[in-house]
Scaffold this motif. Structure first.
Motif, short mmCIF file in Angstrom:
data_model
loop_
_atom_site.label_atom_id
_atom_site.label_comp_id
_atom_site.label_asym_id
_atom_site.label_seq_id
_atom_site.Cartn_x
_atom_site.Cartn_y
_atom_site.Cartn_z
N ARG A 165 -12.91 26.18 -54.42
CA ARG A 165 -11.77 26.62 -55.23
C ARG A 165 -11.48 25.63 -56.35
O ARG A 165 -11.78 24.45 -56.25
CB ARG A 165 -10.53 26.86 -54.38
CG ARG A 165 -9.99 25.66 -53.62
CD ARG A 165 -10.46 25.63 -52.18
NE ARG A 165 -9.76 24.58 -51.45
CZ ARG A 165 -10.39 23.69 -50.70
NH1 ARG A 165 -11.70 23.70 -50.59
NH2 ARG A 165 -9.69 22.78 -50.05
N ALA A 166 -10.89 26.20 -57.39
CA ALA A 166 -10.47 25.42 -58.56
C ALA A 166 -8.97 25.56 -58.74
O ALA A 166 -8.41 26.65 -58.54
CB ALA A 166 -11.19 25.92 -59.81
N LEU A 167 -8.33 24.46 -59.10
CA LEU A 167 -6.89 24.46 -59.38
C LEU A 167 -6.65 23.86 -60.76
O LEU A 167 -7.18 22.78 -61.07
CB LEU A 167 -6.14 23.65 -58.33
CG LEU A 167 -6.08 24.21 -56.91
CD1 LEU A 167 -5.42 23.21 -55.98
CD2 LEU A 167 -5.31 25.53 -56.90
N VAL A 168 -5.88 24.56 -61.57
CA VAL A 168 -5.51 24.08 -62.89
C VAL A 168 -3.99 23.94 -62.93
O VAL A 168 -3.26 24.94 -62.90
CB VAL A 168 -5.97 25.06 -63.99
CG1 VAL A 168 -5.56 24.53 -65.37
CG2 VAL A 168 -7.48 25.28 -63.93
N LEU A 169 -3.52 22.71 -62.97
CA LEU A 169 -2.09 22.41 -63.10
C LEU A 169 -1.83 22.11 -64.56
O LEU A 169 -2.43 21.18 -65.12
CB LEU A 169 -1.72 21.22 -62.23
CG LEU A 169 -0.33 20.61 -62.40
CD1 LEU A 169 0.76 21.59 -61.99
CD2 LEU A 169 -0.21 19.32 -61.59
N GLU A 170 -0.97 22.90 -65.20
CA GLU A 170 -0.79 22.72 -66.64
C GLU A 170 0.57 23.26 -67.08
O GLU A 170 1.14 24.14 -66.44
CB GLU A 170 -1.92 23.45 -67.38
CG GLU A 170 -1.99 23.20 -68.87
CD GLU A 170 -2.06 21.72 -69.23
OE1 GLU A 170 -0.96 21.13 -69.41
OE2 GLU A 170 -3.17 21.17 -69.33
N GLY A 241 8.37 28.49 -64.96
CA GLY A 241 7.21 28.75 -65.79
C GLY A 241 6.91 27.65 -66.79
O GLY A 241 5.94 27.76 -67.55
N ILE A 242 7.72 26.60 -66.82
CA ILE A 242 7.40 25.46 -67.68
C ILE A 242 6.03 24.91 -67.30
O ILE A 242 5.25 24.46 -68.15
CB ILE A 242 8.50 24.38 -67.58
CG1 ILE A 242 9.75 24.85 -68.33
CG2 ILE A 242 8.03 23.04 -68.13
CD1 ILE A 242 10.93 23.93 -68.20
N VAL A 243 5.74 24.96 -66.02
CA VAL A 243 4.44 24.55 -65.49
C VAL A 243 3.91 25.69 -64.62
O VAL A 243 4.70 26.41 -64.00
CB VAL A 243 4.57 23.24 -64.67
CG1 VAL A 243 3.37 23.00 -63.78
CG2 VAL A 243 4.79 22.06 -65.60
N ALA A 244 2.60 25.84 -64.59
CA ALA A 244 1.97 26.82 -63.70
C ALA A 244 0.75 26.19 -63.05
O ALA A 244 0.07 25.34 -63.65
CB ALA A 244 1.57 28.08 -64.46
N VAL A 245 0.48 26.61 -61.81
CA VAL A 245 -0.75 26.22 -61.12
C VAL A 245 -1.61 27.47 -60.98
O VAL A 245 -1.21 28.44 -60.33
CB VAL A 245 -0.47 25.63 -59.74
CG1 VAL A 245 -1.79 25.13 -59.12
CG2 VAL A 245 0.53 24.50 -59.81
#
Length: 250
Positions: A165-170, A241-245
């Motif tokens: 799995r891949a996780l993108v925290l941004e 929603g300022i940040v999403a994973v």
């Protein structure tokens, strides 16, 4: 849709030659490296720690797993991963910026995180790892600084083992009505002033605010992950929603 003849890309609100962006981003992080952790705490009022904790919980790391943390900076996520995967597993802390990576290496060594941790300077668009090398790949607050985001996502997919799995925290787009206006006021009035007062660098923090606005929103990034070959892609909004994973599976 991007014009194939357009050999420019965004650097904040500016358009620059594609080959120039990585140099400019590198200069930003060379400048902010010494105050990076302090500024993260000040800018987010400490909430970035909760975002990272949520990401680690969502990762569901098991002992013995092989993990790659891209754009890992000073090592917040890598430290938590190393504790969870244990001595039987391994974590690679990677960043394209040597100064940030050196701070991360020293910080983790001071914290006693070393036995199962490797530090590798690498470009997310051209990773120096074999296919199917990792069970989990993460990138935290780094994808928006990458010149070719589809290439980076494709590389993340390539180095993942089947089922990995891949996780993108941004940073992302506020989903609560009215929050976007408050967030803009904070980003463009408070953040540059903090940068000037604490780090003596207003321009770098203005760029960081601009780069967030140029980053794909939640739905667009999910589609980009699907285009890169990830399956069961979805996202979790944090702080309105300022940040999403985002998460996807190989």
């Amino acid at each position: 849709m991007t014009d194939p003849a357009d050999d420019t890309t965004d650097f904040g609100y500016q358009r620059v030659p594609r080959g120039e962006k990585s140099r400019r981003v590198g200069a930003v992080f060379d400048s902010v490296a010494d105050n990076y952790d302090l500024m993260n705490d000040l800018m987010s009022m400490g909430i970035h720690r909760l975002w990272k904790h949520f990401t680690l919980e969502l990762a569901a790391i098991r002992p013995g797993e092989r993990i790659l943390d891209l754009a890992g900076g000073t090592g917040d996520l890598a430290a938590g991963m190393a504790r969870r995967t244990g001595r039987s597993g391994s974590v690679v802390l990677s960043d394209i910026n040597g100064r940030m990576l050196a701070r991360g290496r020293d910080r983790l060594a001071d914290a006693g995180v070393a036995g199962n941790l490797e530090v590798v300077q690498a470009d997310a668009e051209a990773l120096p790892f074999a296919d199917a090398s990792f069970d989990l790949v993460t990138i935290g607050f780094g994808l928006r600084n990458v010149t070719d985001k589809p290439a980076a996502l494709a590389e993340m997919k390539r180095v993942l083992a089947p089922g990995g799995r891949a996780l993108v925290l941004e940073f992302s787009k506020p989903a609560v009505p009215g929050l976007d206006k408050l967030y803009d006021l904070y980003s463009f009035s408070v953040l540059p002033r903090l940068g000037r007062l604490v780090a003596d660098d207003e321009d770098s923090y203005r760029y960081l605010a601009e780069s967030i606005r140029m980053h794909p929103d939640q739905g667009t990034l999910r589609s980009m992950m699907e285009d890169a070959g990830f399956e069961r892609c979805g996202f979790h909004n944090l702080t309105g929603g300022i940040v999403a994973v985002h998460r996807g599976y190989a």
